[in-house]
Design a protein around this motif. Sequence first.
Motif, short mmCIF file in Angstrom:
data_model
loop_
_atom_site.label_atom_id
_atom_site.label_comp_id
_atom_site.label_asym_id
_atom_site.label_seq_id
_atom_site.Cartn_x
_atom_site.Cartn_y
_atom_site.Cartn_z
N MET A 9 9.46 -0.73 -8.91
CA MET A 9 8.92 0.16 -8.27
C MET A 9 9.63 1.70 -8.36
SD MET A 9 8.95 0.50 -4.00
CE MET A 9 10.43 -0.04 -3.86
N SER A 10 8.73 2.54 -8.42
CA SER A 10 9.25 3.83 -8.45
C SER A 10 8.56 4.95 -7.55
CB SER A 10 9.00 4.42 -9.89
OG SER A 10 7.67 4.62 -9.93
N LEU A 11 9.04 5.97 -7.48
CA LEU A 11 8.47 6.78 -6.40
C LEU A 11 6.93 7.23 -6.77
CD1 LEU A 11 8.91 8.81 -4.07
CD2 LEU A 11 9.52 10.51 -5.62
N LYS A 12 6.73 6.76 -8.06
CA LYS A 12 5.28 7.14 -8.61
C LYS A 12 4.43 6.06 -7.87
CE LYS A 12 2.65 7.34 -12.67
NZ LYS A 12 2.33 7.25 -14.09
N ASP A 13 4.73 4.79 -7.98
CA ASP A 13 4.39 3.63 -7.36
C ASP A 13 4.13 3.89 -6.01
OD1 ASP A 13 4.14 2.21 -9.98
OD2 ASP A 13 6.37 1.77 -9.62
N ILE A 14 5.26 4.17 -5.32
CA ILE A 14 5.13 4.56 -3.78
C ILE A 14 3.90 5.66 -3.34
CG2 ILE A 14 6.25 5.35 -1.75
CD1 ILE A 14 8.75 3.91 -2.80
N SER A 15 4.07 6.63 -4.28
CA SER A 15 3.30 7.65 -3.96
C SER A 15 1.84 7.20 -4.32
CB SER A 15 3.59 8.97 -5.00
OG SER A 15 4.70 9.45 -4.53
N ALA A 16 1.63 6.55 -5.12
CA ALA A 16 -0.09 5.99 -5.50
C ALA A 16 -0.31 5.21 -4.35
CB ALA A 16 -0.01 5.13 -6.92
N LEU B 242 -7.27 0.25 4.23
CA LEU B 242 -6.09 0.20 4.86
C LEU B 242 -5.24 -1.03 5.03
CD1 LEU B 242 -4.23 2.51 5.85
CD2 LEU B 242 -5.04 2.01 8.08
N ALA B 243 -5.79 -2.07 5.56
CA ALA B 243 -5.13 -3.56 5.75
C ALA B 243 -4.81 -4.16 4.29
CB ALA B 243 -6.23 -4.43 6.35
N SER B 244 -5.77 -3.75 3.31
CA SER B 244 -5.47 -4.31 1.91
C SER B 244 -4.17 -3.81 1.10
CB SER B 244 -6.60 -4.01 1.07
OG SER B 244 -6.65 -2.66 0.51
N LEU B 245 -3.51 -2.60 1.84
CA LEU B 245 -2.53 -2.26 1.01
C LEU B 245 -1.17 -2.82 1.65
CD1 LEU B 245 -3.48 1.84 1.33
CD2 LEU B 245 -3.69 0.30 -0.63
N TYR B 246 -1.29 -3.65 2.61
CA TYR B 246 -0.17 -4.54 3.26
C TYR B 246 -0.30 -6.00 2.59
CZ TYR B 246 0.49 -1.07 7.20
OH TYR B 246 0.66 -0.22 7.84
N THR B 247 0.84 -6.46 2.43
CA THR B 247 0.89 -8.01 1.89
C THR B 247 0.51 -8.87 3.02
OG1 THR B 247 3.25 -8.31 2.96
CG2 THR B 247 3.15 -7.48 0.65
N SER B 248 -0.39 -10.01 2.68
CA SER B 248 -0.79 -10.90 3.35
C SER B 248 -0.02 -11.37 4.48
CB SER B 248 -1.46 -12.23 2.66
OG SER B 248 -0.17 -12.75 2.07
N ASP B 249 1.33 -11.29 4.43
CA ASP B 249 2.18 -11.71 5.55
C ASP B 249 3.03 -10.44 6.12
OD1 ASP B 249 3.79 -11.42 3.13
OD2 ASP B 249 5.03 -13.23 3.70
N ALA B 250 2.46 -9.47 5.95
CA ALA B 250 3.16 -8.11 6.31
C ALA B 250 3.25 -8.26 8.13
CB ALA B 250 2.31 -6.96 6.20
N ILE B 251 4.23 -7.36 8.64
CA ILE B 251 4.44 -7.18 9.80
C ILE B 251 4.74 -5.66 10.04
CG2 ILE B 251 6.19 -7.55 11.61
CD1 ILE B 251 7.05 -10.07 10.28
N ALA B 252 4.09 -4.98 11.03
CA ALA B 252 4.04 -3.77 11.49
C ALA B 252 4.60 -3.67 13.12
CB ALA B 252 2.57 -3.13 11.72
N VAL C 6 10.03 3.56 8.36
CA VAL C 6 10.73 3.01 7.15
C VAL C 6 9.74 1.95 6.61
CG1 VAL C 6 12.57 1.21 6.85
CG2 VAL C 6 12.94 3.42 8.44
N VAL C 7 9.54 1.81 5.63
CA VAL C 7 8.50 0.78 4.98
C VAL C 7 9.42 0.08 3.91
CG1 VAL C 7 6.55 0.16 3.42
CG2 VAL C 7 6.42 2.04 5.20
N ALA C 8 9.37 -1.41 4.45
CA ALA C 8 10.08 -2.39 3.15
C ALA C 8 8.79 -2.74 2.25
CB ALA C 8 10.61 -3.62 3.97
N GLY D 89 1.40 -8.54 -8.59
CA GLY D 89 1.54 -7.39 -9.81
C GLY D 89 1.39 -5.98 -9.18
N VAL D 90 1.28 -5.53 -7.86
CA VAL D 90 1.25 -4.50 -7.45
C VAL D 90 1.95 -4.20 -5.99
CG1 VAL D 90 -1.10 -4.19 -7.86
CG2 VAL D 90 -0.72 -5.03 -5.63
N TRP D 91 2.64 -3.31 -5.71
CA TRP D 91 3.49 -2.91 -4.64
C TRP D 91 2.49 -2.57 -3.20
CZ3 TRP D 91 8.34 -3.78 -4.73
CH2 TRP D 91 9.07 -3.78 -6.09
N ARG D 92 3.10 -3.26 -2.41
CA ARG D 92 2.42 -3.54 -0.97
C ARG D 92 3.26 -2.94 0.16
NH1 ARG D 92 -1.57 -1.98 -2.98
NH2 ARG D 92 -3.16 -3.27 -3.92
#
Length: 121
Positions: free
Chosen positions: A1-8, A25-35, A99-101, A107-110
């Motif tokens: 992961m890089s700042l470029k990946d996060i920014s995208a 919007l929901a697809s940008l989270y992992t399937s087991d995400a917690i908000a 704060v986002v973990a 293969g993609v950052w979520r």
Amino acid sequence: MSLKDISAVNRQFEQAVRDADMDLLASLYTSDAIALPPDGPVVRGRSGIKQMWTAITQQAGLTDVRLHTLDYEQSSRTGCEVGEATLTLSGGTAVVKYVVAWKRSKGVWRLHRDIWNTKGA
């Protein structure tokens, strides 16, 4: 992961809010995400997160968000971002801190864990 990946992903998040595209919007989270929204219950999974953002959009009149990363750290498959967001709401603007973990998923950052609250004076 890089700042470029996060920014995208953050730019996709911003666009999804502007377009009121809660599926994206929901697809940008992992399937087991917690908000963990301020003063609200713990929200689990993409379906719950989609419902949460739909409610926020409708109730607060959220029409735009600008995300600004202040700091991030990474390891092999996870990362931690600290940032500020400027929200455009029906009643004006608000600035929140978050704060986002992050987690690499298929293969993609979520967004994996997402917590935010108002920024004090």
